[in-house]
Motif scaffolding. Structure first.
Motif, PDB file in Angstrom:
ATOM      1  N   GLU A   1       0.853  -1.497  -0.311  1.00  0.00           N
ATOM      2  CA  GLU A   1       0.622   0.049   0.292  1.00  0.00           C
ATOM      3  C   GLU A   1       0.898   1.320  -0.265  1.00  0.00           C
ATOM      4  O   GLU A   1       0.255   2.414  -0.204  1.00  0.00           O
ATOM      5  CB  GLU A   1      -0.699  -0.204   0.882  1.00  0.00           C
ATOM      6  N   TYR A   2       1.886   0.894  -0.171  1.00  0.00           N
ATOM      7  CA  TYR A   2       3.007   1.974   0.583  1.00  0.00           C
ATOM      8  C   TYR A   2       3.321   2.035  -0.847  1.00  0.00           C
ATOM      9  O   TYR A   2       4.216   3.318  -1.061  1.00  0.00           O
ATOM     10  CB  TYR A   2       4.090   1.953   0.744  1.00  0.00           C
ATOM     11  N   ILE A   3       3.236   1.594  -1.958  1.00  0.00           N
ATOM     12  CA  ILE A   3       3.985   1.355  -3.488  1.00  0.00           C
ATOM     13  C   ILE A   3       3.594   3.725  -3.973  1.00  0.00           C
ATOM     14  O   ILE A   3       4.816   4.314  -4.159  1.00  0.00           O
ATOM     15  CB  ILE A   3       4.165   0.764  -4.046  1.00  0.00           C
ATOM     16  N   PRO A   4       2.545   3.638  -3.871  1.00  0.00           N
ATOM     17  CA  PRO A   4       1.966   4.625  -5.211  1.00  0.00           C
ATOM     18  C   PRO A   4       2.641   6.304  -3.937  1.00  0.00           C
ATOM     19  O   PRO A   4       3.404   6.962  -4.823  1.00  0.00           O
ATOM     20  CB  PRO A   4       0.408   5.398  -4.122  1.00  0.00           C
ATOM     21  N   GLY A   5       3.094   5.783  -2.516  1.00  0.00           N
ATOM     22  CA  GLY A   5       3.592   7.164  -2.593  1.00  0.00           C
ATOM     23  C   GLY A   5       5.065   7.308  -2.609  1.00  0.00           C
ATOM     24  O   GLY A   5       5.809   7.998  -2.977  1.00  0.00           O
ATOM     25  N   MET A   6       5.814   5.668  -2.647  1.00  0.00           N
ATOM     26  CA  MET A   6       6.804   6.037  -3.351  1.00  0.00           C
ATOM     27  C   MET A   6       7.485   6.051  -4.514  1.00  0.00           C
ATOM     28  O   MET A   6       8.482   6.985  -5.240  1.00  0.00           O
ATOM     29  CB  MET A   6       7.326   3.814  -3.074  1.00  0.00           C
ATOM     30  N   PHE A   7       6.462   5.995  -5.251  1.00  0.00           N
ATOM     31  CA  PHE A   7       6.413   6.341  -7.156  1.00  0.00           C
ATOM     32  C   PHE A   7       6.225   7.362  -6.629  1.00  0.00           C
ATOM     33  O   PHE A   7       6.588   7.993  -7.205  1.00  0.00           O
ATOM     34  CB  PHE A   7       5.535   5.878  -7.234  1.00  0.00           C
ATOM     35  N   GLU A   8       4.978   8.521  -6.188  1.00  0.00           N
ATOM     36  CA  GLU A   8       5.517   9.887  -5.884  1.00  0.00           C
ATOM     37  C   GLU A   8       6.467  10.590  -5.596  1.00  0.00           C
ATOM     38  O   GLU A   8       6.685  11.616  -6.271  1.00  0.00           O
ATOM     39  CB  GLU A   8       4.001  10.715  -5.275  1.00  0.00           C
ATOM     40  N   SER A   9       7.229  10.099  -4.833  1.00  0.00           N
ATOM     41  CA  SER A   9       7.949  10.996  -3.848  1.00  0.00           C
ATOM     42  C   SER A   9       9.764  10.513  -4.464  1.00  0.00           C
ATOM     43  O   SER A   9      10.341  11.935  -4.636  1.00  0.00           O
ATOM     44  CB  SER A   9       7.727  10.416  -2.383  1.00  0.00           C
ATOM     45  N   TRP A  10       9.531   9.549  -5.193  1.00  0.00           N
ATOM     46  CA  TRP A  10      10.868   9.236  -5.457  1.00  0.00           C
ATOM     47  C   TRP A  10      10.998   8.441  -6.848  1.00  0.00           C
ATOM     48  O   TRP A  10      11.919   8.268  -7.843  1.00  0.00           O
ATOM     49  CB  TRP A  10      12.494   9.007  -4.561  1.00  0.00           C
ATOM     50  N   GLY A  11      10.171   7.649  -7.157  1.00  0.00           N
ATOM     51  CA  GLY A  11      10.480   6.299  -8.067  1.00  0.00           C
ATOM     52  C   GLY A  11      10.118   6.704  -9.247  1.00  0.00           C
ATOM     53  O   GLY A  11      10.163   6.554 -10.162  1.00  0.00           O
ATOM     54  N   GLN A  12       9.945   8.271  -9.590  1.00  0.00           N
ATOM     55  CA  GLN A  12       9.683   9.063 -11.355  1.00  0.00           C
ATOM     56  C   GLN A  12      10.889   9.576 -11.522  1.00  0.00           C
ATOM     57  O   GLN A  12      10.612  10.057 -12.648  1.00  0.00           O
ATOM     58  CB  GLN A  12       8.391   9.641 -11.266  1.00  0.00           C
TER      59      GLN A  12
ATOM     60  N   ASN B   1       5.313  15.554   7.849  1.00  0.00           N
ATOM     61  CA  ASN B   1       4.129  15.640   7.366  1.00  0.00           C
ATOM     62  C   ASN B   1       3.809  14.833   6.591  1.00  0.00           C
ATOM     63  O   ASN B   1       2.428  13.652   5.411  1.00  0.00           O
ATOM     64  CB  ASN B   1       5.102  16.840   5.959  1.00  0.00           C
ATOM     65  N   ASN B   2       4.025  13.856   7.582  1.00  0.00           N
ATOM     66  CA  ASN B   2       3.114  12.031   6.729  1.00  0.00           C
ATOM     67  C   ASN B   2       4.183  11.466   5.652  1.00  0.00           C
ATOM     68  O   ASN B   2       3.220  10.601   5.069  1.00  0.00           O
ATOM     69  CB  ASN B   2       2.225  11.980   6.866  1.00  0.00           C
ATOM     70  N   GLU B   3       4.739  12.063   4.872  1.00  0.00           N
ATOM     71  CA  GLU B   3       5.019  12.390   3.647  1.00  0.00           C
ATOM     72  C   GLU B   3       6.320  10.672   3.497  1.00  0.00           C
ATOM     73  O   GLU B   3       6.942  10.744   4.841  1.00  0.00           O
ATOM     74  CB  GLU B   3       6.149  13.536   2.943  1.00  0.00           C
ATOM     75  N   ILE B   4       6.411   9.777   2.300  1.00  0.00           N
ATOM     76  CA  ILE B   4       7.171   8.995   1.916  1.00  0.00           C
ATOM     77  C   ILE B   4       7.579   9.191   1.660  1.00  0.00           C
ATOM     78  O   ILE B   4       7.923   9.971   0.966  1.00  0.00           O
ATOM     79  CB  ILE B   4       6.375   7.750   0.917  1.00  0.00           C
ATOM     80  N   ILE B   5       9.161   9.777   2.147  1.00  0.00           N
ATOM     81  CA  ILE B   5      10.045  10.351   1.541  1.00  0.00           C
ATOM     82  C   ILE B   5      11.479   9.378   1.286  1.00  0.00           C
ATOM     83  O   ILE B   5      12.669   9.602   0.242  1.00  0.00           O
ATOM     84  CB  ILE B   5      10.901  10.875   2.510  1.00  0.00           C
ATOM     85  N   GLY B   6      11.277   7.972   1.261  1.00  0.00           N
ATOM     86  CA  GLY B   6      11.962   6.608   0.862  1.00  0.00           C
ATOM     87  C   GLY B   6      11.972   5.960   1.042  1.00  0.00           C
ATOM     88  O   GLY B   6      10.707   5.613   1.553  1.00  0.00           O
TER      89      GLY B   6
ATOM     90  N   SER C   1      14.590  10.759  -1.293  1.00  0.00           N
ATOM     91  CA  SER C   1      13.541  11.890  -2.248  1.00  0.00           C
ATOM     92  C   SER C   1      14.498  12.888  -2.471  1.00  0.00           C
ATOM     93  O   SER C   1      15.026  13.384  -1.092  1.00  0.00           O
ATOM     94  CB  SER C   1      12.406  12.295  -1.600  1.00  0.00           C
ATOM     95  N   ARG C   2      15.039  13.654  -3.372  1.00  0.00           N
ATOM     96  CA  ARG C   2      15.646  14.223  -4.259  1.00  0.00           C
ATOM     97  C   ARG C   2      15.217  16.276  -3.074  1.00  0.00           C
ATOM     98  O   ARG C   2      16.299  16.224  -2.720  1.00  0.00           O
ATOM     99  CB  ARG C   2      15.780  14.952  -5.069  1.00  0.00           C
ATOM    100  N   GLN C   3      14.050  15.964  -3.210  1.00  0.00           N
ATOM    101  CA  GLN C   3      13.992  17.277  -2.124  1.00  0.00           C
ATOM    102  C   GLN C   3      14.826  16.932  -0.453  1.00  0.00           C
ATOM    103  O   GLN C   3      15.172  18.174  -0.240  1.00  0.00           O
ATOM    104  CB  GLN C   3      12.152  17.962  -2.602  1.00  0.00           C
ATOM    105  N   TYR C   4      14.771  15.663  -0.528  1.00  0.00           N
ATOM    106  CA  TYR C   4      15.289  15.387   0.912  1.00  0.00           C
ATOM    107  C   TYR C   4      16.511  15.986   1.065  1.00  0.00           C
ATOM    108  O   TYR C   4      17.297  15.135   2.172  1.00  0.00           O
ATOM    109  CB  TYR C   4      14.473  14.510   2.124  1.00  0.00           C
ATOM    110  N   TRP C   5      16.925  15.551   0.074  1.00  0.00           N
ATOM    111  CA  TRP C   5      18.632  15.509  -0.176  1.00  0.00           C
ATOM    112  C   TRP C   5      19.446  17.051   0.805  1.00  0.00           C
ATOM    113  O   TRP C   5      19.259  18.064   0.365  1.00  0.00           O
ATOM    114  CB  TRP C   5      19.512  15.584  -1.345  1.00  0.00           C
ATOM    115  N   GLY C   6      20.792  17.140   0.937  1.00  0.00           N
ATOM    116  CA  GLY C   6      21.169  17.437   1.700  1.00  0.00           C
ATOM    117  C   GLY C   6      21.154  18.083   3.214  1.00  0.00           C
ATOM    118  O   GLY C   6      21.506  19.453   3.330  1.00  0.00           O
ATOM    119  N   HIS C   7      19.565  17.499   3.395  1.00  0.00           N
ATOM    120  CA  HIS C   7      19.549  17.798   4.769  1.00  0.00           C
ATOM    121  C   HIS C   7      19.405  16.511   6.116  1.00  0.00           C
ATOM    122  O   HIS C   7      18.816  16.719   7.190  1.00  0.00           O
ATOM    123  CB  HIS C   7      17.846  18.369   4.481  1.00  0.00           C
TER     124      HIS C   7
END
Length: 179
Positions: free
Chosen positions: A20-31, A74-79, A98-104
């Motif tokens: 069930e986590y796959i859509p969130g993974m696809f959205e955050s980093w899978g593409q 934010n409860n977002e799947i980030i990795g 996920s790229r938006q979280y790189w470097g932090h």
């Protein structure tokens, strides 16, 4: 991961992977081709079905432990975290952020939390590999006290087909003294 329990870091929750986590993974980093640049088998232009097939079939045996990384604020799947049993005293680990979280510091935070859990569970060594061109991964591994122990020349191809060396890192958690 090691004990199938959730891990809680300062900013993330690491949860046991369920489909069930796959859509969130696809959205955050899978593409994101930059996130997948050094991941074997990652495709630049896959769709949700291909991504789902990749996750469910690449890491599917009983020696594999998968988890998702969720940002607490934010409860977002980030990795994603994948661990594979190498032998009775060691595992290998992959961490994807996920790229938006790189470097932090998220990758380092997750890696250290999983390593601490492994150490508490009595694991002797934790291994990781990365492409020789992946400077960020090398930095994170070294900052988490992993030591580069070997390299395989020309063994990795990135998403653009550029060849790099595969670097093998180890975090030795139980030191054995020989007399």
């Amino acid at each position: 991961m090691v004990t199938n329990m959730e891990l809680n870091t300062r900013r993330t929750l690491i949860k046991k992977f369920i489909p069930e986590y796959i859509p969130g993974m696809f959205e955050s980093w899978g593409q994101d081709a930059e996130v997948g640049r050094y991941l074997p088998g990652f495709k630049r232009d896959w769709n949700m079905d291909e991504f789902t097939h990749y996750l469910l079939n690449t890491y599917k045996d009983e020696y594999n432990d998968q988890g998702v990384i969720q940002e607490k604020d934010n409860n977002e799947i980030i990795g994603y975290v994948n661990m594979n049993q190498e032998d009775n005293r060691s595992k290998s680990i992959n961490v994807i952020i996920s790229r938006q979280y790189w470097g932090h510091g998220y990758g380092r935070e997750v890696l250290k939390a999983v390593a601490n859990s492994c150490k508490k569970a009595g694991l002797g060594s934790l291994y990781a590999t990365c492409d020789s061109h992946n400077e960020a991964a090398k930095h994170i591994l070294e900052d988490a006290d992993f030591e580069m122990i070997d390299s395989i020349p020309g063994d990795r191809k990135d998403i653009d087909g550029k060849t790099g060396d595969e670097l093998l890192y180890e975090l030795e958690m139980i030191r054995v003294k020989y007399e």
